[in-house]
Design a protein around this motif. Structure first.
Motif, PDB file in Angstrom:
ATOM      1  N   SER A 185      -0.135  -6.835 -20.380  1.00  0.00           N
ATOM      2  CA  SER A 185       0.727  -6.408 -21.471  1.00  0.00           C
ATOM      3  C   SER A 185       0.866  -4.898 -21.551  1.00  0.00           C
ATOM      4  N   ARG A 186      -0.052  -4.167 -20.924  1.00  0.00           N
ATOM      5  CA  ARG A 186       0.025  -2.712 -20.930  1.00  0.00           C
ATOM      6  C   ARG A 186      -0.185  -2.202 -19.509  1.00  0.00           C
ATOM      7  N   THR A 187      -0.609  -0.975 -19.365  1.00  0.00           N
ATOM      8  CA  THR A 187      -0.701  -0.352 -18.042  1.00  0.00           C
ATOM      9  C   THR A 187      -1.775  -1.011 -17.194  1.00  0.00           C
ATOM     10  N   LEU A 188      -1.387  -1.353 -15.957  1.00  0.00           N
ATOM     11  CA  LEU A 188      -2.328  -1.857 -14.961  1.00  0.00           C
ATOM     12  C   LEU A 188      -2.281  -0.907 -13.771  1.00  0.00           C
ATOM     13  N   ARG A 189      -3.375  -0.222 -13.508  1.00  0.00           N
ATOM     14  CA  ARG A 189      -3.433   0.722 -12.396  1.00  0.00           C
ATOM     15  C   ARG A 189      -4.460   0.214 -11.384  1.00  0.00           C
ATOM     16  N   LEU A 190      -3.980  -0.082 -10.187  1.00  0.00           N
ATOM     17  CA  LEU A 190      -4.838  -0.597  -9.134  1.00  0.00           C
ATOM     18  C   LEU A 190      -4.858   0.399  -7.982  1.00  0.00           C
ATOM     19  N   THR A 191      -6.006   1.010  -7.763  1.00  0.00           N
ATOM     20  CA  THR A 191      -6.189   1.977  -6.683  1.00  0.00           C
ATOM     21  C   THR A 191      -7.359   1.504  -5.838  1.00  0.00           C
ATOM     22  N   ALA A 192      -7.077   1.131  -4.610  1.00  0.00           N
ATOM     23  CA  ALA A 192      -8.133   0.557  -3.781  1.00  0.00           C
ATOM     24  C   ALA A 192      -7.810   0.747  -2.307  1.00  0.00           C
ATOM     25  N   ALA A 193      -8.811   0.533  -1.482  1.00  0.00           N
ATOM     26  CA  ALA A 193      -8.615   0.457  -0.034  1.00  0.00           C
ATOM     27  C   ALA A 193      -8.946  -0.969   0.365  1.00  0.00           C
ATOM     28  N   ALA A 194      -7.896  -1.768   0.564  1.00  0.00           N
ATOM     29  CA  ALA A 194      -8.066  -3.185   0.881  1.00  0.00           C
ATOM     30  C   ALA A 194      -7.063  -3.578   1.952  1.00  0.00           C
ATOM     31  N   PRO A 195      -7.432  -4.473   2.865  1.00  0.00           N
ATOM     32  CA  PRO A 195      -6.480  -4.900   3.891  1.00  0.00           C
ATOM     33  C   PRO A 195      -5.384  -5.800   3.360  1.00  0.00           C
ATOM     34  N   ARG A 196      -5.628  -6.515   2.257  1.00  0.00           N
ATOM     35  CA  ARG A 196      -4.629  -7.425   1.707  1.00  0.00           C
ATOM     36  C   ARG A 196      -4.659  -7.395   0.185  1.00  0.00           C
ATOM     37  N   VAL A 197      -3.463  -7.342  -0.390  1.00  0.00           N
ATOM     38  CA  VAL A 197      -3.308  -7.412  -1.843  1.00  0.00           C
ATOM     39  C   VAL A 197      -2.231  -8.438  -2.141  1.00  0.00           C
ATOM     40  N   SER A 198      -2.519  -9.372  -3.030  1.00  0.00           N
ATOM     41  CA  SER A 198      -1.555 -10.407  -3.387  1.00  0.00           C
ATOM     42  C   SER A 198      -1.360 -10.413  -4.898  1.00  0.00           C
ATOM     43  N   ILE A 199      -0.118 -10.088  -5.313  1.00  0.00           N
ATOM     44  CA  ILE A 199       0.228 -10.100  -6.746  1.00  0.00           C
ATOM     45  C   ILE A 199       1.508 -10.897  -6.878  1.00  0.00           C
ATOM     46  N   ARG A 200       1.462 -12.143  -6.554  1.00  0.00           N
ATOM     47  CA  ARG A 200       2.637 -13.014  -6.555  1.00  0.00           C
ATOM     48  C   ARG A 200       2.811 -13.682  -7.919  1.00  0.00           C
ATOM     49  N   ASN A 201       4.079 -13.801  -8.340  1.00  0.00           N
ATOM     50  CA  ASN A 201       4.423 -14.528  -9.565  1.00  0.00           C
ATOM     51  C   ASN A 201       3.723 -13.973 -10.801  1.00  0.00           C
ATOM     52  N   ALA A 202       3.433 -12.691 -10.804  1.00  0.00           N
ATOM     53  CA  ALA A 202       2.771 -12.064 -11.948  1.00  0.00           C
ATOM     54  C   ALA A 202       3.811 -11.507 -12.919  1.00  0.00           C
ATOM     55  N   VAL A 203       3.419 -11.328 -14.162  1.00  0.00           N
ATOM     56  CA  VAL A 203       4.257 -10.698 -15.178  1.00  0.00           C
ATOM     57  C   VAL A 203       3.502  -9.473 -15.681  1.00  0.00           C
ATOM     58  N   LEU A 204       4.029  -8.304 -15.329  1.00  0.00           N
ATOM     59  CA  LEU A 204       3.319  -7.068 -15.592  1.00  0.00           C
ATOM     60  C   LEU A 204       4.168  -6.120 -16.422  1.00  0.00           C
ATOM     61  N   ARG A 205       3.535  -5.079 -16.888  1.00  0.00           N
ATOM     62  CA  ARG A 205       4.271  -4.046 -17.607  1.00  0.00           C
ATOM     63  C   ARG A 205       4.297  -2.795 -16.717  1.00  0.00           C
ATOM     64  N   THR A 206       3.683  -1.730 -17.129  1.00  0.00           N
ATOM     65  CA  THR A 206       3.617  -0.537 -16.290  1.00  0.00           C
ATOM     66  C   THR A 206       2.528  -0.739 -15.245  1.00  0.00           C
ATOM     67  N   THR A 207       2.921  -0.745 -13.975  1.00  0.00           N
ATOM     68  CA  THR A 207       1.986  -1.067 -12.898  1.00  0.00           C
ATOM     69  C   THR A 207       2.044   0.000 -11.818  1.00  0.00           C
ATOM     70  N   LYS A 208       0.897   0.559 -11.493  1.00  0.00           N
ATOM     71  CA  LYS A 208       0.797   1.554 -10.429  1.00  0.00           C
ATOM     72  C   LYS A 208      -0.146   1.011  -9.370  1.00  0.00           C
ATOM     73  N   LEU A 209       0.385   0.873  -8.158  1.00  0.00           N
ATOM     74  CA  LEU A 209      -0.372   0.227  -7.081  1.00  0.00           C
ATOM     75  C   LEU A 209      -0.517   1.165  -5.898  1.00  0.00           C
ATOM     76  N   ARG A 210      -1.742   1.508  -5.590  1.00  0.00           N
ATOM     77  CA  ARG A 210      -2.067   2.221  -4.354  1.00  0.00           C
ATOM     78  C   ARG A 210      -3.349   1.575  -3.836  1.00  0.00           C
ATOM     79  N   ALA A 211      -3.162   0.487  -3.106  1.00  0.00           N
ATOM     80  CA  ALA A 211      -4.327  -0.339  -2.801  1.00  0.00           C
ATOM     81  C   ALA A 211      -4.394  -0.836  -1.373  1.00  0.00           C
ATOM     82  N   VAL A 212      -3.408  -0.521  -0.557  1.00  0.00           N
ATOM     83  CA  VAL A 212      -3.351  -1.125   0.770  1.00  0.00           C
ATOM     84  C   VAL A 212      -3.778  -0.107   1.830  1.00  0.00           C
ATOM     85  N   LYS A 213      -4.677  -0.534   2.693  1.00  0.00           N
ATOM     86  CA  LYS A 213      -5.047   0.303   3.819  1.00  0.00           C
ATOM     87  C   LYS A 213      -3.870   0.422   4.782  1.00  0.00           C
TER      88      LYS A 213
END
Length: 387
Positions: A201-229
């Motif tokens: 419902s509010r800010t979701l910030r995902l910062t990671a070093a990961a080989p795979r990220v799956s965010i399928r069929n999600a309902v998000l608000r403000t989203t910042k993604l820096r998570a993929v190697k």
């Protein structure tokens, strides 16, 4: 109380008041001053006590369906065996700061009514929070799990933070609900990060070093993604967000993704899939490459969108050229394809100034030549008419 250091303890269904727990601690304290307990059963117990600080549980421990009625401290506690807090209720705040879980730790369907602190905790095996409810703030900063963190269908009603942590294998947050801000990362994840069908419902910030990220069929608000190697993959298919910011390397699948505002920073467009994506107010910053999809009418339209979105003038010209080129190749009319081919040869669809200037120069030279020939032909005719 007939208890010695390392002894087993069974308080199932009992009400444990501070005096009773003080007696347990005293009886289980060894010569080194450390409280040591063996196999412990606290199932369905009502605990009025609060101090489990630095207790070493040498056997399996079960707090299933127990109630902690006061603020509780497991700071620096050591769980050498399996530990279960299934359906446990913490009515006040609880801290597991620097606690060590040597084997499986289960908090499935647990309820945290106050703040829950797992700062710098260590899990040597899996940590399961499936179906847990955090009404207060949840703080996992600095904690590390050697295997999986299972937090499917977990509900966070207050801010959640997990910074400077690590997960050896998978971080699973499928169908999780975030009612307040969530700061996940920086994290190092060895396997997959999964937020499929999550709700934020509010800010979701995902910062990671990961080989795979799956965010399928999600309902998000403000989203910042820096998570993929680099070389990794993030799948955001059919996810919707009000403000989506993707940053960094790796491949991104945005098939069917919907965003009211989207910003891509330092993304390799050649590793991205955009089919059926609806990215309003699109902005590109420092992105490179061309689309990975096969040429089609919808990719032509997308190239026009990218040309308007990029902050690089040279890239914008390239995108406009690609847009018209795809349109030319896919147009059903042979006449339009011929005209567009002529435009491509003479001016690069208006995006090649050098080619345009050369074409204009050639046309001017041809006009002058024809004018000169016309003057000479006219003079010859005059001489023939008047010998």
């Amino acid at each position: 109380m007939e208890l010695e250091p390392g002894g087993n303890l069974d308080l199932r269904g009992e009400t444990v008041d501070p005096a009773t727990w003080a007696a347990v601690r005293a009886a289980a304290t060894g010569r080194d001053g450390v409280v040591r307990l063996g196999r412990c059963r606290f199932d369905d117990a009502r605990l009025e006590c609060a101090d489990f600080h630095a207790v070493v549980f040498e056997g399996d421990v079960s707090f299933d369906r127990a109630e902690f009625r006061r603020g509780t401290a497991f700071r620096e506690a050591v769980f050498a065996g399996n530990v279960g807090f299934h359906e446990t209720v913490f009515h006040r705040g609880v801290t597991f700061h620097r606690a060590a879980f040597r084997r499986h730790a289960g908090f499935t369907s647990a309820r945290f009514n106050g703040d829950a602190l797992f700062t710098e905790a260590r899990w040597d095996a899996d940590a399961a929070f499936t179906g847990a409810t955090f009404l207060g703030a949840a703080d996992f900063d600095g904690s590390a799990c050697a295997r999986d963190v299972q937090a499917q269908e977990t509900r966070f009603s207050s801010p959640v933070s997990w910074r400077d942590g690590s997960v050896g294998r998978h971080l699973l947050l499928d169908r999780a609900v975030f009612r307040d801000c969530a700061w996940l990362g920086p994290l190092v994840v060895g396997g997959r990060i999964s937020l499929n069908s999550a709700r934020a419902s509010r800010t979701l910030r995902l910062t990671a070093a990961a080989p795979r990220v799956s965010i399928r069929n999600a309902v998000l608000r403000t989203t910042k993604l820096r998570a993929v190697k680099p070389g990794g993959h993030a799948d955001l298919s059919h996810t919707s967000a009000t403000d989506l910011h993707l940053q960094g390397g790796g491949a991104h699948t945005l098939t069917g993704t919907v965003a009211d505002a989207a910003r891509l920073t330092d993304v390799d467009l050649g590793a991205c899939l955009f089919e059926s994506a609806e990215l309003a107010d699109l902005r590109l910053c420092g992105c490179s490459g061309r689309l990975a999809e096969e040429p089609a009418p919808w990719t032509a339209a997308l190239y026009r969108r990218l040309a308007d979105a990029t902050d690089d003038p040279d890239q914008a010209r390239d995108f406009r050229f690609r847009s018209v080129e795809i349109y030319r190749r896919s147009h059903p009319s042979a006449w339009w394809r011929f005209l567009l081919t002529l435009c491509r040869v003479t001016s690069g669809y208006g995006n090649d100034p050098v080619r345009t200037h050369i074409t204009i120069a050639l046309l001017i030279a041809a006009a002058l030549l024809l004018t000169g020939l016309g003057v000479e032909d006219g003079t010859a005719l005059t001489h023939l008419a008047h010998p």
